[in-house]
Enzyme design. Structure first.
Site, short mmCIF file in Angstrom:
data_model
loop_
_atom_site.label_atom_id
_atom_site.label_comp_id
_atom_site.label_asym_id
_atom_site.label_seq_id
_atom_site.Cartn_x
_atom_site.Cartn_y
_atom_site.Cartn_z
N LEU A 1 44.13 49.96 16.67
CA LEU A 1 43.01 49.56 17.53
C LEU A 1 42.28 48.33 17.00
O LEU A 1 41.90 47.45 17.78
CB LEU A 1 42.01 50.72 17.65
CG LEU A 1 42.25 51.77 18.72
CD1 LEU A 1 41.17 52.83 18.65
CD2 LEU A 1 42.29 51.14 20.09
N VAL A 2 42.07 48.27 15.70
CA VAL A 2 41.27 47.18 15.16
C VAL A 2 41.98 45.83 15.21
O VAL A 2 41.39 44.80 14.89
CB VAL A 2 40.81 47.48 13.71
CG1 VAL A 2 39.90 48.68 13.68
CG2 VAL A 2 42.00 47.69 12.77
N GLN B 1 35.15 57.96 5.94
CA GLN B 1 35.73 58.87 4.95
C GLN B 1 35.01 58.74 3.61
O GLN B 1 35.29 59.50 2.69
CB GLN B 1 37.23 58.58 4.78
CG GLN B 1 38.07 59.05 5.94
CD GLN B 1 39.55 58.85 5.69
OE1 GLN B 1 39.97 57.95 4.95
NE2 GLN B 1 40.37 59.68 6.32
N ARG B 2 34.09 57.80 3.52
CA ARG B 2 33.26 57.70 2.30
C ARG B 2 32.15 58.74 2.32
O ARG B 2 31.83 59.34 1.31
CB ARG B 2 32.63 56.30 2.19
CG ARG B 2 33.59 55.16 1.92
CD ARG B 2 32.82 53.88 1.64
NE ARG B 2 32.08 53.98 0.38
CZ ARG B 2 31.12 53.12 0.02
NH1 ARG B 2 30.73 52.16 0.85
NH2 ARG B 2 30.51 53.27 -1.14
N ARG C 1 39.80 60.15 -1.00
CA ARG C 1 40.44 59.92 0.30
C ARG C 1 41.74 59.13 0.19
O ARG C 1 42.54 59.10 1.13
CB ARG C 1 39.49 59.16 1.24
CG ARG C 1 39.14 57.76 0.76
CD ARG C 1 38.24 57.04 1.73
NE ARG C 1 37.68 55.83 1.12
CZ ARG C 1 37.14 54.85 1.83
NH1 ARG C 1 37.07 54.93 3.13
NH2 ARG C 1 36.62 53.79 1.22
N ALA D 1 35.42 43.86 30.11
CA ALA D 1 36.48 44.09 31.09
C ALA D 1 37.67 43.17 30.90
O ALA D 1 38.82 43.58 31.11
CB ALA D 1 35.90 43.92 32.50
N ARG D 2 37.42 41.94 30.49
CA ARG D 2 38.53 41.01 30.28
C ARG D 2 39.44 41.48 29.16
O ARG D 2 40.67 41.47 29.29
CB ARG D 2 38.00 39.61 29.98
CG ARG D 2 39.07 38.54 29.92
CD ARG D 2 38.48 37.19 29.57
NE ARG D 2 39.41 36.11 29.81
CZ ARG D 2 39.13 34.82 29.61
NH1 ARG D 2 37.91 34.47 29.17
NH2 ARG D 2 40.03 33.89 29.85
N HIS E 1 43.57 43.03 28.96
CA HIS E 1 44.56 42.63 27.95
C HIS E 1 45.04 43.84 27.16
O HIS E 1 46.25 44.01 26.91
CB HIS E 1 43.95 41.59 27.01
CG HIS E 1 44.83 41.20 25.87
ND1 HIS E 1 46.03 40.55 26.03
CD2 HIS E 1 44.68 41.39 24.53
CE1 HIS E 1 46.59 40.35 24.86
NE2 HIS E 1 45.80 40.85 23.93
N ARG F 1 48.98 48.10 25.67
CA ARG F 1 49.02 49.48 25.17
C ARG F 1 49.42 50.53 26.20
O ARG F 1 49.70 51.66 25.83
CB ARG F 1 47.66 49.84 24.56
CG ARG F 1 47.22 48.89 23.44
CD ARG F 1 48.23 48.83 22.32
NE ARG F 1 47.72 48.06 21.18
CZ ARG F 1 48.34 47.92 20.01
NH1 ARG F 1 49.51 48.52 19.83
NH2 ARG F 1 47.81 47.21 19.04
#
Length: 245
Positions: free
Chosen positions: A92-93, A105-106, A157, A174-175, A179, A184
């Protein structure tokens, strides 16, 4: 079978949960107003008074067909996402024009509660499922033992697997969503992020049906962009996303 492996029933599949938390009020009106302003000498107040629903749809259809997509950035959508793995959150990133807030997770310990996402291909194979359950249990025990020894969760972790379940809030305009869906929702996308993207598309089509009317993988509005990697089922894909609601 691995010694000490968990019973397959110890790891039920965690349901993915996608929620459209908020969005720009009247997103299509905001986009249409911005687009119309570009071509009108009128004031913004005058444009707002003169707009009705039929104007919005016809004007949006026009700017979408012309590829005037910059105005789509005035509409933003925020999603709550649960029940995905760190495998998917790392994908995702890569979508840079977005905002992410992910469960840390920290500061959130997995000592008491630990959930992992099991792929369907593993769940369908009894021996593979036992291996997965055994490794998940082993790594969780190792994590808990490290925390009990005084190791900070941020360091403990490091033993947690990519399958660890995570939660996040994500915002896109929205743009960028168009994409995102083009990439995806494609059958070549990894199954988990594809499942998430299709559900996101289903949600935004309810609040912005004109903007996302033709949204979906690249083959929905033209030839498949995957070349030799094409799934060969473009007609079926187009039909699926045409009926998606």
């Amino acid at each position: 079978m691995l010694p000490g492996a968990c019973n397959a029933s110890d790891l039920p599949r965690i349901p993915m949960n996608i929620e459209l938390i908020s969005h720009t009020p009247e997103p299509e009106k905001s986009v249409a107003l911005a687009a119309r302003l570009c071509y009108s000498p009128a004031t913004i107040a005058e444009l707002r008074k003169s707009f009705d629903s039929s104007d919005i749809e016809s004007f949006l259809n026009k700017i979408m067909s012309l590829g005037h997509h910059s105005v789509l950035e005035h509409a933003s959508f925020t999603f709550g996402i649960e029940g995905i793995s760190r495998v998917t959150s790392h994908q995702l990133v890569r979508h840079r024009i977005a905002s992410f807030s992910q469960q840390s997770q920290r500061y959130v310990s997995h000592s008491e509660e630990f959930s992992s996402i099991m792929p369907g291909s593993i769940a369908a194979n009894p021996e593979a499922r036992r291996i997965f359950a055994f490794m998940s249990e082993t790594l969780h025990k190792a994590y808990s033992q490290l925390v009990d020894m005084g190791i900070p969760p941020e360091d403990a972790r490091y033993v947690l697997p990519n399958a660890t379940e995570t939660k996040l809030v994500m915002s896109m305009n929205a743009r960028e969503l168009l994409h995102f869906f083009a990439l995806r929702c494609c059958r070549r996308a990894q199954w988990e992020i594809r499942e998430m993207a299709v559900e996101m598309l289903r949600l935004v089509k309810k609040v912005a049906p004109v903007i996302f009317r033709q949204a979906g993988p690249g083959c929905v509005n033209g030839p498949c962009p995957e070349g030799p990697f094409c799934c060969g089922q473009a007609d079926g894909v187009r039909d699926y996303f045409k009926k998606l609601e």
